[in-house]
Every structure is written in C-alpha cells, then in structure tokens.
Design an enzyme around this catalytic site. Structure first.
Site, mmCIF file in Angstrom:
data_model
loop_
_atom_site.group_PDB
_atom_site.id
_atom_site.type_symbol
_atom_site.label_atom_id
_atom_site.label_comp_id
_atom_site.label_asym_id
_atom_site.label_seq_id
_atom_site.Cartn_x
_atom_site.Cartn_y
_atom_site.Cartn_z
ATOM 1 N N CYS A 12 0.879 -1.108 0.148
ATOM 2 C CA CYS A 12 0.157 0.137 -0.015
ATOM 3 C C CYS A 12 0.822 1.138 0.094
ATOM 4 O O CYS A 12 2.031 0.930 0.123
ATOM 5 C CB CYS A 12 -1.168 0.130 1.183
ATOM 6 S SG CYS A 12 -0.364 0.194 2.901
ATOM 7 N N CYS A 86 -2.117 1.080 -4.167
ATOM 8 C CA CYS A 86 -0.671 1.922 -4.622
ATOM 9 C C CYS A 86 -0.676 2.489 -5.924
ATOM 10 O O CYS A 86 0.083 2.868 -6.558
ATOM 11 C CB CYS A 86 0.400 1.020 -4.222
ATOM 12 S SG CYS A 86 0.581 -0.437 -5.337
ATOM 13 N N CYS A 90 2.977 0.257 -8.330
ATOM 14 C CA CYS A 90 3.526 -1.207 -8.062
ATOM 15 C C CYS A 90 3.965 -1.973 -9.528
ATOM 16 O O CYS A 90 3.079 -1.759 -10.574
ATOM 17 C CB CYS A 90 2.073 -1.975 -7.418
ATOM 18 S SG CYS A 90 1.613 -1.231 -6.129
#
Length: 136
Positions: A12, A86, A90
């Site tokens: 996250c 996120c 990512c």
C-alpha cells in the site's frame, strides 16, 4: 509459485496500516507456511498507531514492524502481490499472481473505523491462506 513455500507481498502507499495489518494476519494464520512481506510506494515514518491498537485487540502484535520502501527485487521475488491502493507505483511482472484489495484507508481514522477494515482484511487473508496452504 516458486518451489517451497509461497512468498506473499502486501503493498500500500504508506505501508503503515492496511499492508501491515494484512501481513500480521497472514503471519498469524499461516505461521511459517508462507513467507510474508510488506512494503509501500511512499512509506510513512511509523506504523499507524490505531492499526497497532486494532491488531492488539485480536492478539496480534505489529509494533515491531517498520514501513519499508517497495523495491523492484522484493516484488520480483514474490509469488503473490496484493496491492491496496498503490496504483501505478506497483511493478507488474509476468507469471506473478496479483490481487488488488479495495479497502478503506485507516490513515487518520479512529479505532471504530479501523476495526471493520481489520476484520475485512482477516476475511481476505483467510481466503488467501485456504488457497495457498490447503488444509491449514
């Protein structure tokens, strides 16, 4: 999956709430059957104290965890990558299992708002454990 036990990475943004609670649940529910990692695209300076309190209420201590920066190698060497808001930060690698868990952000929330997030994470982690470690 790689040979041996699976490696799960929870990601996250701040690596201070959702991903830390998920990692705590997975360690608690799967024991040493799964390697557990967590990281953030922009890690905070400390774990969210309300998340720590919420997890302590169910007997899981995450006080020693430290928000960690998501690094390429961490993602590359993980079998399962679970993102929690996120976004594009990512990395995506072919052959990895990805899940995006839509969860409220506990940042700035009181304990009454964080408990349902904690409980939803537990349900999702239980499903993950059942899938990754049959019979556990």
């Amino acid at each position: 999956m790689t040979q041996g036990k699976p490696t799960v990475l929870f990601v996250c943004v701040h690596n201070a709430g959702r991903s830390q609670m998920a990692a705590g649940w997975l360690r608690h529910l799967a024991g040493d059957a799964v390697d557990v990692r967590s990281a953030g695209s922009a890690p905070a300076g400390q774990i969210n104290p309300v998340a720590v309190t919420a997890m302590a209420e169910v007997g899981i201590d995450i006080t020693g965890n430290i928000p960690t920066l998501l690094e390429y190698d961490t993602a590359y060497t993980s079998d399962v990558i679970i993102t929690m808001g996120c976004g594009d930060a990512c990395p995506v690698f072919p052959g990895k299992r990805y899940e995006d868990w839509k969860l409220d952000d506990p940042a700035g929330q009181g304990i009454d708002a964080v408990r349902p997030i904690r409980d939803e994470i537990r349900v999702r982690v239980e499903q993950l454990v059942a899938d990754l470690v049959p019979g556990r």
